[in-house]
Every structure is written in structure tokens, then in C-alpha cells.
Design a protein around this motif. Sequence first.
Motif, PDB file in Angstrom:
ATOM      1  N   HIS A  52       0.738  -1.227  -0.090  1.00  0.00           N
ATOM      2  CA  HIS A  52       0.028   0.008  -0.097  1.00  0.00           C
ATOM      3  C   HIS A  52       0.978   1.303   0.060  1.00  0.00           C
ATOM      4  O   HIS A  52       0.516   2.344   0.724  1.00  0.00           O
ATOM      5  N   THR A  53       1.990   1.232  -0.623  1.00  0.00           N
ATOM      6  CA  THR A  53       2.851   2.460  -0.953  1.00  0.00           C
ATOM      7  C   THR A  53       2.864   2.878  -2.303  1.00  0.00           C
ATOM      8  O   THR A  53       4.000   3.453  -2.562  1.00  0.00           O
ATOM      9  N   GLY A  54       2.005   2.492  -3.267  1.00  0.00           N
ATOM     10  CA  GLY A  54       1.923   3.099  -4.544  1.00  0.00           C
ATOM     11  C   GLY A  54       1.851   4.412  -4.886  1.00  0.00           C
ATOM     12  O   GLY A  54       2.191   4.987  -5.890  1.00  0.00           O
ATOM     13  N   GLY A  55       1.252   5.282  -3.642  1.00  0.00           N
ATOM     14  CA  GLY A  55       1.059   6.744  -4.009  1.00  0.00           C
ATOM     15  C   GLY A  55      -0.139   7.048  -4.487  1.00  0.00           C
ATOM     16  O   GLY A  55      -0.230   8.080  -5.152  1.00  0.00           O
ATOM     17  N   PHE A  56      -1.222   6.322  -4.771  1.00  0.00           N
ATOM     18  CA  PHE A  56      -2.324   6.491  -5.369  1.00  0.00           C
ATOM     19  C   PHE A  56      -3.419   7.385  -4.422  1.00  0.00           C
ATOM     20  O   PHE A  56      -3.382   7.335  -3.265  1.00  0.00           O
ATOM     21  N   ASP A  57      -4.300   7.962  -5.200  1.00  0.00           N
ATOM     22  CA  ASP A  57      -5.184   9.007  -4.648  1.00  0.00           C
ATOM     23  C   ASP A  57      -6.349   8.040  -4.101  1.00  0.00           C
ATOM     24  O   ASP A  57      -6.183   6.903  -4.597  1.00  0.00           O
ATOM     25  N   GLU A  58      -7.416   8.325  -3.453  1.00  0.00           N
ATOM     26  CA  GLU A  58      -8.487   7.443  -2.942  1.00  0.00           C
ATOM     27  C   GLU A  58      -9.467   7.823  -4.018  1.00  0.00           C
ATOM     28  O   GLU A  58      -9.685   8.723  -4.502  1.00  0.00           O
ATOM     29  N   ARG A  59     -10.336   6.414  -4.198  1.00  0.00           N
ATOM     30  CA  ARG A  59     -11.378   6.544  -5.335  1.00  0.00           C
ATOM     31  C   ARG A  59     -12.243   5.458  -4.668  1.00  0.00           C
ATOM     32  O   ARG A  59     -12.010   4.470  -4.884  1.00  0.00           O
ATOM     33  N   ASN A  60     -13.537   5.973  -4.362  1.00  0.00           N
ATOM     34  CA  ASN A  60     -14.715   4.981  -4.132  1.00  0.00           C
ATOM     35  C   ASN A  60     -15.772   5.073  -4.940  1.00  0.00           C
ATOM     36  O   ASN A  60     -16.618   4.236  -5.205  1.00  0.00           O
TER      37      ASN A  60
END
Length: 657
Positions: A130-138
Motif C-alpha cells: 500500500h505504498t504505490g502513492g495513489f489517490d483515494e477513489r470509491n
Amino acid sequence: MVAALAAAFAGAPSQQPLDTSLATFADTVLREEMRRARAPGAVLLVVRDGAVAVALGQGLADVDRRTPMDPERTVLRVGSVSKLFVATAVMQLAERGRVELDADVNGYLRGVRVAGGDSRPVTLAQLLTHTGGFDERNIGYAARSAAEVIPLGRYLADRMPPRTRAPGTVTSYSNHGAALAGYVVESVAGMPFSEYARREILLPVGMQASGFEQPPAPALRAALVTPYPCGAEEGRAGCAMHALDYRHTYPAGSLLATGADMGRFMIAHLEDGGPLLRDSTMRAMHARHFTHHPMLPGMAYGFFEQTLNGESVLSHGGGLPGANTLLVLVPGRRLGIFLHANGGATTFGGAVLHRLADRILRAPEGPEGVDERARVGTPAAPGADPPARFAGVYRSTRYARRSIENLPELFASPVYVSADTGRGGSLVVSGLGGGAVRYEPVAPLVFREVRGGGEKMLAFRADASGRITRMFGAQSFFGSEFPGAFERLAWYDAPHFVNELLSWAFMIPLLVLAIAWPATAGVVTLWKRRRRRDAYRTTSGSAGAPSVLRRDRVVAIGAAAAFAALTLAFGFGFLARSVRLLENAELLYGLTPAMRVLAWAPWAIVALAIGLCVLSVRAWRKRYWSLAGRLYFVAIALDALVMVAVLVRWSYLPARY
């Protein structure tokens, strides 16, 4: 031969007798914690030394039908525990030499490309930690039926969140990152992830009553648990929701499995010579691969590290509306625990886990008969850092920076850190759960919790100028503990300031509609009746001035009313509704048509704000109203500028989703 070995391995747990004393204790714990959490039903599996020690089902899988929870037959929605199967699949491909964990994932993807944003590529190792650096999106990542599900590759190509930080630097829990790892498996294996998981993971360990397929097999659907988001007492009063929804990112959270099957999966991870991975690969998967600080727990591949009664454990939680799941492995004890409840408080799993750990994981006593855990909380010599250096407001890195999903963060309770100067440089931290907790310094930038045996720790990070910018510590995740990262907030991003700002930003438009518009309309009516020419006297004395002033005044009034109406429509019709729909998970299926239209309202608000500023200047030059009236109009123009600042700061031009 493979089928025979798989069947033999799957049958091994049932050949051992259950631990009756532990089962009796666990049964009592399960009943008591279900009652406290108001959970309709629950399943508990404990495996130890390659056998099932406890297999319990309590309460109801379906309240209306009075269907009991059964660890062998009830099919559960395990949520994010599914990610452990993604990690296992990736490790299988790595073991076979088909992928490299530190290589750019773009080299394995078909039809999907991770966009740039940083010179460093995103790797599989980072996706698994969980260190890919992605923004959150649901928003829009679920569907109401199997027919509406977008194929995984096409969905990720169109909807993969942007990268908002450098990969490999801090954690930010990401469903899309895990789904991307699942799509790497699809791309490399040449088959859907659901099929790969069935062939290479589920069947080899004997998980016959489990699957990732959407829609699920009829037998699984018939035995599926019913979720109750409101808890047990409201279960018969319309609180039950549909038992199944469908996820475009299905590898990250769509596994259906029985408790007994999850026991088989745990045994496969705990036993040497299991059917999933070679011993060396399994040890590598369970080892630490990322941590924010050497003194803090970190991430294995897929698993969260955690300290429990002085023991190093691996865990992962999972949550869906009306479903709480927890899986814990203690490799050093060959012990595994699986818990699931179909509703109730999210603290249920952690409460049961800690009571079981107090029975199973007893810390050794010292030579004087003193529990060694009591010594862990003794602080080391404090560093030279004054505690005020760390004081501030902090927010979890898991939030959306570029869409309306940042709305809950505007109103969420952050983490508050304050200095306790009277206690040797200690800190008081609230917002991490359990009320205000005191932490004492044990090393430079590192603090240890005073209560609870001192197992929880915090670490801080400073920038080049020495200013504290981040805090790191455990985040409760359905009973597990995720190694969370927190950003220190500037004063203008602190929720209490934003709340006050938005309150006044929406209050002024309300006043415009409730007070200014009716009052101005009355003045206009009075003017029409009396037609007092001197009311519109200008310095030029031209005959056309009254009509020009009438026009300008009507335009100003109309612009103010339009701004007020549009701001309130956007605020209450879009923002407030978005918060509500995010809270009850409705926005997982996307925006409503009306909200899609309102998402463009910010552009009109910006245009009106510019117009109000121009009209405000003209009002002062032409002296439309009294001094109080002109000041009130200036307040409206300033409020419009505040709204523009909010829209720009929180990426609502237009609202992204």
C-alpha cells in the motif's frame, strides 16, 4: 495426483480433535462480544499446529429466516481479506519467475498503464504494501448487478486514481492498488483473476465453497449470509440490505468463503510444505518489506504487522456494510484466528481477538513473577525535542485529494496532538481511538503509549527545515492495525476552521435570500410607486442616469440572488447529499443524474463571483444604496470569493468523481 494431495491436505484439519477447553472459553467470549457489538451472527475459527482447534457459529446468518451461522455452510463476505489472496497469487508468479516484485508494473499490464507523476515507477512490491502513492477513489467502483460490472482491465484503464505522492514513501490503503496487482495476475497468467484464484489457490487448499466469481455460483449464493448494517436489534425492522453487490475492482474485496475454508487458507500459510508456496517464498511473504520507522510495525506482502501481547503477528481486516472480518496469523506459534460478523460495531473483531490472545498468547513471567509486558511501557531517556514541536492537527493520508470524496475529510474528526509539558516531554494524542492517550518519548522522534503495556508507538518525520510534517502509527482496521501515515495540517486545512468557514460561506447566501432580496424588492416597489427622480440624482445630472442606475441595480440584485440560489443548490443538493451518500455507501454505484448536472455548478459560481466583485465596485462609485447597503453587498462579493477559494482548494471545478 494433485487432486488427491489437495483433498488430503484439505481433510487434514478435520482429522484432529477440537480443543474443548479453548472452545468453551471462545464460545463465552463470542457470545458476550456479539451482545456488546449488537452483531446478529458471528463465525470464529482458530487453527493451531495444522488443525482446527475451534470452529464456532453463533447467532443468525439471516434474522427473518432464522438461519443459524454455520462455520461449515454459511458463505461469508470477507471483504478486504480478499487482498491476501491477491498477494499470494503475486508471490506464486514471482516464485515461478514470471514477475519481479521490484519491476515497473507497466511492464506486465495489458491495456492499462499507470500514469506518471513521479520519476520512480510503481512496483508490485509497493502495491502489496500500500505504498504505490495513489489517490483515494470509491465513487462508481461498484455495480448493482453482475450485468453492470465493468471488466477489470477496462475499469482500471478508465478509472485508476492518479498518483498524488512518490511511491514507496508512505502508506495509504488502496483498493485500486490491490486490484491493479490482481490485474497483473490476469495479464501474466492469461486468465481472469477469479479463474486463477480458483485453480491455483482455492482448489489446492480445499476451499470448495469459496470463489471470486461475479455472479457467484448458485450454491454459494443460496448459502450467502445476510448483512445487517444497523446491528441485531434492527435486523427485523428493514435494516437488512441486499446480501451481495458487485465490484469492478473485485480482486480487492469480493471473495465469498465459508469460515471452514478460511481455516484451510490459514493452515496453508502456517504449515511448512503447504500447497501454495515454497517455505522460503512463504517466509519472504510474511517478512517485513516496508515500515515508516524501524521501531514501528510495518507491512509484509499483503499482511499488516502487529504486536499482540508481546508477540509479532500478521493480520488483515475487512469491512463491507454489515460485514466485519478479521484474519490473524501468529507464525511463531503456528496459530491462526478468523472472525466474521454480519453486522454490529466494527470494534467486534478486535475485542474478541484481544480476549482470545490473553488466553492463548500469555507472555512469560520474569524471575520475580512479574509479567514482562509491564516492563515494556517503561520509557527510555527522552530526547531533546520539546513536545510543542509535535503539537498540531493530523489527517490520515487515505483521502481523496482530487474529487468530491474529500468531503468527509472536511467534517471528519482528525488526530489531535498536544504537549503534556508536566510529564517529562510526553504527548497527549486523541483521535486514534480510545480517547486521549499519553505517549512518552523513547527515542528521537519516537513515542510509546503509556497504557496497554506500551505496545503501540508513534514516530514523526521532519522536513529539511526541521518542521514536523508527518506522524506514523497504528490505525484500527476492523480489529487489525494498519501502519498508518498522517499529514500535519496547515491552519487553513484544519477541520474546525473549514467547518466555520463553510458555515459562514453558506450562511451569507441564506441571508441574501431571506433578508436582502425581500427588502430590496420592497424598495424597488416603493420606487416604482413614487418615482422620486431625486433618488437617482447623479453628479452628471444627465437625463439617462436614472434608467442606467435602475438597470445596474437590478443586475446587482439579480446576480446576488443567483449566487445565493446556486450556492445553496450546490451546497445542499450536491455537497450535503454527497456526504450522506458516501456514508451509506450509495455513491459506490456512482452519482445520480441530478448530481451530475449540479457538478458543473462551480463554474457558474465562479462567473457570478467575478460579476459580483465588478458590481460591488460600481455600487460604491454610483452610490446605489446607503453605506450599510453597500457594505452588505461587499460582504456578498467577499463570500463569493471565499466560495471560489473553497472550490479551487478542494478540486470542484468541476466536481471530480
